[in-house]
Write a protein that holds these residues in place. Structure first.
Motif, short mmCIF file in Angstrom:
data_model
loop_
_atom_site.label_atom_id
_atom_site.label_comp_id
_atom_site.label_asym_id
_atom_site.label_seq_id
_atom_site.Cartn_x
_atom_site.Cartn_y
_atom_site.Cartn_z
N VAL A 5 -20.85 -18.41 -10.41
CA VAL A 5 -20.23 -18.68 -9.12
C VAL A 5 -21.30 -18.77 -8.06
O VAL A 5 -22.03 -17.80 -7.81
N GLU A 6 -21.40 -19.94 -7.45
CA GLU A 6 -22.38 -20.15 -6.38
C GLU A 6 -21.78 -19.78 -5.03
O GLU A 6 -20.56 -19.87 -4.81
N SER A 7 -22.63 -19.38 -4.12
CA SER A 7 -22.22 -19.10 -2.75
C SER A 7 -23.41 -19.31 -1.84
O SER A 7 -24.56 -19.44 -2.30
N GLY A 8 -23.15 -19.34 -0.54
CA GLY A 8 -24.23 -19.45 0.43
C GLY A 8 -24.41 -20.81 1.05
O GLY A 8 -25.25 -20.98 1.94
N GLY A 9 -23.65 -21.78 0.58
CA GLY A 9 -23.75 -23.11 1.18
C GLY A 9 -23.16 -23.13 2.57
O GLY A 9 -22.54 -22.16 3.03
N GLY A 10 -23.34 -24.25 3.25
CA GLY A 10 -22.79 -24.40 4.58
C GLY A 10 -23.43 -25.53 5.34
O GLY A 10 -24.12 -26.37 4.75
N LEU A 11 -23.19 -25.53 6.64
CA LEU A 11 -23.73 -26.55 7.53
C LEU A 11 -24.89 -25.95 8.31
O LEU A 11 -24.77 -24.87 8.90
N VAL A 12 -26.01 -26.65 8.31
CA VAL A 12 -27.19 -26.16 9.01
C VAL A 12 -27.90 -27.34 9.65
O VAL A 12 -27.82 -28.47 9.14
N GLN A 13 -28.59 -27.10 10.73
CA GLN A 13 -29.38 -28.16 11.37
C GLN A 13 -30.68 -28.38 10.61
O GLN A 13 -31.19 -27.46 9.94
N ALA A 14 -31.21 -29.56 10.75
CA ALA A 14 -32.49 -29.87 10.14
C ALA A 14 -33.54 -28.86 10.61
O ALA A 14 -33.58 -28.48 11.78
N GLY A 15 -34.34 -28.40 9.66
CA GLY A 15 -35.34 -27.38 9.94
C GLY A 15 -34.86 -25.97 9.69
O GLY A 15 -35.66 -25.03 9.69
N GLY A 16 -33.57 -25.82 9.47
CA GLY A 16 -33.00 -24.51 9.23
C GLY A 16 -33.14 -24.06 7.79
O GLY A 16 -33.76 -24.74 6.96
N SER A 17 -32.54 -22.90 7.51
CA SER A 17 -32.65 -22.29 6.18
C SER A 17 -31.28 -21.86 5.67
O SER A 17 -30.39 -21.54 6.46
N LEU A 18 -31.17 -21.83 4.37
CA LEU A 18 -30.01 -21.27 3.69
C LEU A 18 -30.50 -20.59 2.43
O LEU A 18 -31.51 -21.01 1.85
N ARG A 19 -29.77 -19.58 1.99
CA ARG A 19 -30.05 -18.99 0.69
C ARG A 19 -28.81 -19.07 -0.16
O ARG A 19 -27.76 -18.51 0.18
N LEU A 20 -28.93 -19.78 -1.25
CA LEU A 20 -27.84 -19.89 -2.21
C LEU A 20 -27.96 -18.77 -3.24
O LEU A 20 -29.06 -18.40 -3.64
N SER A 21 -26.81 -18.27 -3.65
CA SER A 21 -26.75 -17.27 -4.70
C SER A 21 -25.90 -17.80 -5.84
O SER A 21 -24.96 -18.56 -5.62
#
Length: 124
Positions: A5-21
């Motif tokens: 099960v993946e999580s952590g996605g979303g909407l972010v501006q260019a240059g930003g960060s996300l961490r997927l699990s």
């Protein structure tokens, strides 16, 4: 059987960060190679990153090198994808996958189990 099960996605501006699990259940991930793949609309699925079951070998697709980091916590049965300096072209559904030993880490068809995916959208 392994359920992912993946999580952590979303909407972010260019240059930003996300961490997927990617959390696993059913079996321990400690002997599985783990990979992240992505698929953008109208495009084929592509390899993003992979980590050997031992953690000793890590591979990245060229366009994400230096920006993405794959890691695993076998005690938590979880794999992560830290994504920094995100670009609009990183927009896609991201999937994690688990593969038994002996498979090619960059090849999606060599993986045995897949998650349902999580959407990552990077706005410009």
């Amino acid at each position: 059987q392994v359920q992912l099960v993946e999580s952590g996605g979303g909407l972010v501006q260019a240059g930003g960060s996300l961490r997927l699990s990617c959390a696993a259940s059913g079996r321990t991930l400690s002997r599985y190679a783990m990979g992240w793949f992505r698929q953008a609309p109208g495009k084929a699925r592509e390899f993003v990153a992979a980590i050997h079951w031992s953690g000793g070998y890590i591979y990245y697709e060229d366009s994400v090198k230096g920006r993405f980091t794959i890691s695993r916590d076998n005690a938590k049965n979880t794999v992560y994808l830290q994504m920094n300096s995100l670009k609009p072209e990183d927009t896609a559904v991201y999937y994690c996958a688990a593969g038994l030993p002996g498979g090619r880490l960059r090849v999606g068809d060599d993986y045995d189990y897949w998650g349902q995916g999580t959407q990552v959208t990077v706005s410009s």
